[in-house]
Motif scaffolding. Structure first.
Motif, PDB file in Angstrom:
ATOM      1  N   MET A 332       0.859  -1.183   0.000  1.00  0.00           N
ATOM      2  CA  MET A 332       0.000   0.000   0.000  1.00  0.00           C
ATOM      3  C   MET A 332       0.894   1.231   0.000  1.00  0.00           C
ATOM      4  O   MET A 332       1.967   1.234   0.601  1.00  0.00           O
ATOM      5  CB  MET A 332      -0.929   0.014   1.222  1.00  0.00           C
ATOM      6  N   GLY A 340      -9.535   4.612  -1.341  1.00  0.00           N
ATOM      7  CA  GLY A 340      -8.444   3.744  -1.754  1.00  0.00           C
ATOM      8  C   GLY A 340      -8.627   3.355  -3.197  1.00  0.00           C
ATOM      9  O   GLY A 340      -9.726   3.421  -3.739  1.00  0.00           O
ATOM     10  N   THR A 347      -1.859  -1.041  -3.680  1.00  0.00           N
ATOM     11  CA  THR A 347      -3.042  -0.218  -3.454  1.00  0.00           C
ATOM     12  C   THR A 347      -2.628   1.197  -3.057  1.00  0.00           C
ATOM     13  O   THR A 347      -1.750   1.376  -2.220  1.00  0.00           O
ATOM     14  CB  THR A 347      -3.892  -0.837  -2.326  1.00  0.00           C
ATOM     15  N   SER A 348      -3.250   2.181  -3.669  1.00  0.00           N
ATOM     16  CA  SER A 348      -3.105   3.556  -3.201  1.00  0.00           C
ATOM     17  C   SER A 348      -4.150   3.773  -2.116  1.00  0.00           C
ATOM     18  O   SER A 348      -5.345   3.559  -2.341  1.00  0.00           O
ATOM     19  CB  SER A 348      -3.331   4.539  -4.354  1.00  0.00           C
ATOM     20  N   MET A 349      -3.683   4.159  -0.945  1.00  0.00           N
ATOM     21  CA  MET A 349      -4.587   4.275   0.209  1.00  0.00           C
ATOM     22  C   MET A 349      -4.582   5.714   0.708  1.00  0.00           C
ATOM     23  O   MET A 349      -3.513   6.313   0.873  1.00  0.00           O
ATOM     24  CB  MET A 349      -4.113   3.316   1.307  1.00  0.00           C
ATOM     25  N   TYR A 365      -8.930  -1.669   4.141  1.00  0.00           N
ATOM     26  CA  TYR A 365      -7.794  -2.494   3.722  1.00  0.00           C
ATOM     27  C   TYR A 365      -8.283  -3.776   3.048  1.00  0.00           C
ATOM     28  O   TYR A 365      -7.752  -4.201   2.016  1.00  0.00           O
ATOM     29  CB  TYR A 365      -6.928  -2.859   4.934  1.00  0.00           C
ATOM     30  N   GLU A 368      -9.760  -3.145  -0.534  1.00  0.00           N
ATOM     31  CA  GLU A 368      -8.759  -2.942  -1.583  1.00  0.00           C
ATOM     32  C   GLU A 368      -7.957  -4.213  -1.844  1.00  0.00           C
ATOM     33  O   GLU A 368      -7.635  -4.527  -2.998  1.00  0.00           O
ATOM     34  CB  GLU A 368      -7.833  -1.789  -1.221  1.00  0.00           C
TER      35      GLU A 368
END
Ligand SMILES: [Zn+2]
Length: 600
Positions: A332, A340, A347-349, A365, A368
C-alpha cells in the motif's frame, strides 16, 4: 479488538427440489438458538462498528469523488475514445520523470503491440493539455496528429497481423486534473513536502500518460520513474533497481510481469518511508513481501494499522485461492485522497487511512486487498460490469469483518452493507446501463452488488458457491469477466439455470417489499406473504412484477426455541399452511438477513 465467536446461527442448505421449473434447492434450515446477537449487544463493541463506519466513509468519499469527476468523465467520453482497436498490446514501457514541486511530468511511453488486422491508424489518448513532441514507430520518426484527446499515427504502409511493433511517444506537461478529488496525476503536499500520485480509474490514464484506454487489452508493464533527490518512486510489481543519475535525480525501475489493465498502472512520488511485512503462501514455503510506502510523519501509525494485512491475504486465499501476484508483492502507498484505489500489487490508500491515525481501517484495507482477486486479476470486461469489481470487493470486505468480529454473515450485511443506510441509493441496477458512468450509483454497484453474492450463497450452497467463484476466477485470470461469465460459472456448479436470479437481483433496480401476516391454528400456522413493490422485474416475461425466492420464515416457538421454515414465493399474494408440532408464538421473515428486502 476481537469478539469471541459464539455458537452462531446454523443456516444449512440441503439438496432437493420443490418447484420443478425453478429446480431450486430447498433452503431447509435448522436454527440453533444463538447467543451471538445477545453477546454482541452486551459486549463493548466499538470494533466492527468502527471498522464498518470507516468502510462506509470510504465509500461515501468515493461517491463524492465520482460526483466531482462526473464532468471529467463526460469530457473523456466526448473526446471520442475508441476503446477497442485492431491491435493487441503486449507491453508498456513508461520512462517518466516526475517533479512534484514543479507539478510536471515528461517522458517516453513505448507501446509494444501486434496488429490483429491490417492496421493503418493507431489511436492513443493524451489529455489536450499535455504536449506530445515526437514519436517513433519501430525506431523511425513518425508524425502524429491530434484530434482533441486523441493522438493519431498513420504508418507509411499498413502494419500486418503477425508482426510486432513498437510505438514510442515522447511527451511532457503539467497534468491539469489535480486536487484531492481529481483524477489523473494529483499534486499535493504533506508536512510541507510536495507529492505526485495517480488515480486513473476509469478513464483518466490519459491525463498523465499517452495510453490506449481499453480495459480488456492487458499487457505487462515496466516503469522507470525518475524522481528528485530524496524522494521515492513507487509503482506496480517488483522493484528491480534504483539508479542515481548525474543530475542527482533517482530512477526507480519497476516491472509488472502480470498483465494488467491500463487504469491499474500507478506512479507515486514523494519522500516516502517504506517498511515491509511478509505473507506466507498457502504452500507453506513461499514468502511474499508486503511493502508499505508512507509519509514519514505517518510511519508509526501505519505500522500499527497494517498489522492484520498478512492475515487478510491468507483469509481470502483460503476462500478463493492463492493471492494472484504471489511472485511479486502486495503493498500500500499513501496518497492524498479520501479513499483507496486498487492499483495492481500496490493499493493507493488515502493518507488518512495509512498513517493518519491508529484507528481500525480493516474494512478499507480488506476491500482494496480483495480487489487484487476481483478487479485486478479478473477485471470487469466492460464498465457496465463494474459490480464484478466493486460488489465483490465489498462482499469480501464484509466476510473479513464478519469473521474478525465473530458476526454472522447476514447480520453484518444487514447492519453495514444495506445501501439504503447511506446515499439513498438503489436508484439503478447492479449491472450499469451506461458504461460511461460506472460509479454513478455506488449503492447499487457496491452494496447491492455484495448482496448479490450473499444471496447466491444459500441458493447454490456454500461449497458450490466458492467452487463457482474459483472457476470464474480461473477462467478469466489475468483477463476480463462479464456478468454472463459469472452466471455461467455458477450455473455450471449449480446445475440449473440462474437467469431468474440474475434478472431480479442484477438487472432490476430496487428490492422487493414484503408484507407478512399469520394466524395460529392448533397444529398449524397460516402465513400470508404479499409482495408490495411497484416495479417490474427486468427481462422477465412471466410474473413480471414478482420476485422469486425461497423465503426463510422464522417460527418462534413458545418454548423459546426457533426454527426456519423455507417457502417458495413467486406471487403477489401467497398463503402457506404449515404444520407445527409445537406452539408458535410468532412468525417473522428472514431474521438471518439472507435476502435484500424491505418488510412492511
Ligand atoms: Zn473498490
Amino acid at each position: 479488538m476481537r469478539f469471541g465467536a459464539g455458537p452462531g446461527v446454523y443456516f444449512c442448505v440441503l439438496g432437493g427440489t420443490m418447484k420443478p421449473t425453478m429446480l431450486l434447492r430447498v433452503i431447509s434450515c435448522v436454527l440453533c438458538v444463538t447467543s451471538a446477537l445477545a453477546a454482541l449487544g452486551a459486549a463493548p463493541a466499538p470494533g466492527p462498528e468502527e471498522a464498518a463506519r470507516f468502510a462506509r466513509e470510504f465509500r461515501e468519499a468515493e461517491a463524492r469523488r465520482v460526483l466531482a469527476r462526473a464532468d471529467v468523465l463526460r469530457r473523456a467520453e466526448a473526446a471520442g475514445v475508441q476503446r477497442s482497436q485492431p491491435f493487441d498490446i503486449q507491453h508498456w514501457d513508461l520512462a517518466l520523470s516526475v517533479d512534484p514541486a514543479a507539478q510536471s511530468i515528461s517522458g517516453t511511453v513505448t507501446m509494444t503491440f501486434e496488429p490483429t488486422q491490417s492496421l493503418s491508424l493507431i489511436r492513443m489518448r493524451l489529455h489536450p493539455r499535455m504536449d506530445s513532441s515526437r514519436a517513433r514507430l519501430d525506431g523511425s520518426s513518425i508524425a502524429g496528429s491530434r484530434e482533441g484527446a486523441n493522438l493519431l499515427y498513420r504508418p507509411s504502409s499498413p502494419l500486418q497481423p503477425g508482426t510486432t511493433h513498437s510505438l514510442a511517444v515522447t511527451y511532457s506537461g503539467h497534468p491539469v486534473v489535480s486536487g484531492s478529488l481529481g483524477g489523473g496525476m494529483m499534486f499535493a503536499s504533506h508536512a510541507g513536502v510536495p507529492s505526485a500520485t495517480t488515480l486513473s480509474e476509469p478513464f483518466d490514464s490519459y491525463a498523465w500518460w499517452p495510453c490506449v484506454d481499453d480495459v480488456t487489452d492487458k499487457a505487462t508493464m515496466e516503469m522507470h520513474l525518475t524522481v528528485p533527490a530524496g524522494m521515492t518512486g513507487a509503482s506496480n510489481g517488483t522493484l528491480t533497481g534504483v539508479r542515481t543519475n548525474a543530475d542527482g535525480t533517482l530512477t526507480y525501475d519497476w516491472r509488472e510481469d502480470y498483465p494488467l489493465s491500463n487504469y491499474l498502472i500507478s506512479a507515486n512520488v514523494t519522500n516516502y518511508r517504506s517498511f515491509s511485512d511478509l505473507y506466507h503462501g498457502l504452500d507453506g514455503l513461499t514468502e511474499m513481501p508486503i511493502d508499505y510506502y508512507v509519509y514519514p510523519e505517518g510511519l508509526s501509525s501505519a505500522s500499527v494499522t497494517v498489522s492484520r494485512v498478512p492475515d487478510m491475504i491468507g483469509f481470502f486465499a483460503r476462500l478463493v485461492g492463492e493471492y494472484p501476484f504471489l511472485r511479486e508483492k502486495y503493498g500500500m502507498v499513501a496518497f492524498p485522497w479520501g479513499g483507496g484505489m486498487e492499483h495492481q500489487t500496490l493499493t493507493s490508500m488515502g493518507d488518512a487511512y495509512l498513517g493518519g491515525s491508529v484507528r481500525d481501517f480493516d474494512g478499507i484495507y480488506a476491500h482494496e486487498l480483495a480487489h487484487m482477486w476481483w478487479g485486478d486479476e479478473v477485471t470487469c470486461k466492460t464498465w457496465n460490469d463494474i459490480w464484478l469489481n466493486e460488489g465483490f470487493a465489498t462482499y469480501f470486505e464484509a466476510l473479513w469483518l464478519a469473521q474478525k468480529y465473530g458476526m454472522d454473515e447476514g447480520q453484518i450485511m444487514d447492519q453495514y452493507y444495506d445501501d439504503g443506510l447511506y446515499a439513498g441509493a438503489l436508484k439503478g441496477s447492479v449491472y450499469r446501463k451506461s458504461g460511461n458512468r460506472p460509479f454513478a450509483d455506488t449503492g447499487a454497484v457496491y452494496d447491492k452488488g455484495a448482496w448479490v453474492l450473499h444471496m447466491l450463497k444459500p441458493v447454490v450452497g456454500e461449497g458450490p458457491f466458492y467452487r463457482a467463484l474459483r472457476a470464474y476466477r480461473a477462467a478469466h485470470a489475468l483477463g476480463n469477466g462479464t456478468t454472463a461469465d459469472l452466471r455461467a460459472a455458477f450455473e455450471a456448479e449449480y446445475g440449473h439455470p440462474l437467469d431468474w436470479f440474475f434478472d431480479q437481483w442484477v438487472y432490476t433496480p430496487f428490492r422487493p417489499i414484503y408484507h407478512l401476516a399469520f394466524t395460529l391454528g392448533s397444529d398449524h400456522v397460516t402465513v400470508t406473504v404479499q409482495q408490495r413493490q411497484k416495479h417490474a422485474v427486468a427481462r422477465r416475461s412471466q410474473g413480471k412484477d414478482t420476485y422469486y425466492a425461497w423465503l426463510p420464515l422464522w417460527f418462534h416457538y413458545t418454548d423459546g426455541t426457533e426454527e426456519i421454515r423455507a417457502v417458495w414465493n413467486d406471487h403477489r399474494s401467497q398463503t402457506y399452511t404449515l404444520p407445527t408440532a409445537k406452539a408458535v408464538g410468532s412468525v417473522t421473515l428472514d431474521d438471518g438477513h439472507w435476502i435484500l428486502k424491505t418488510v412492511q
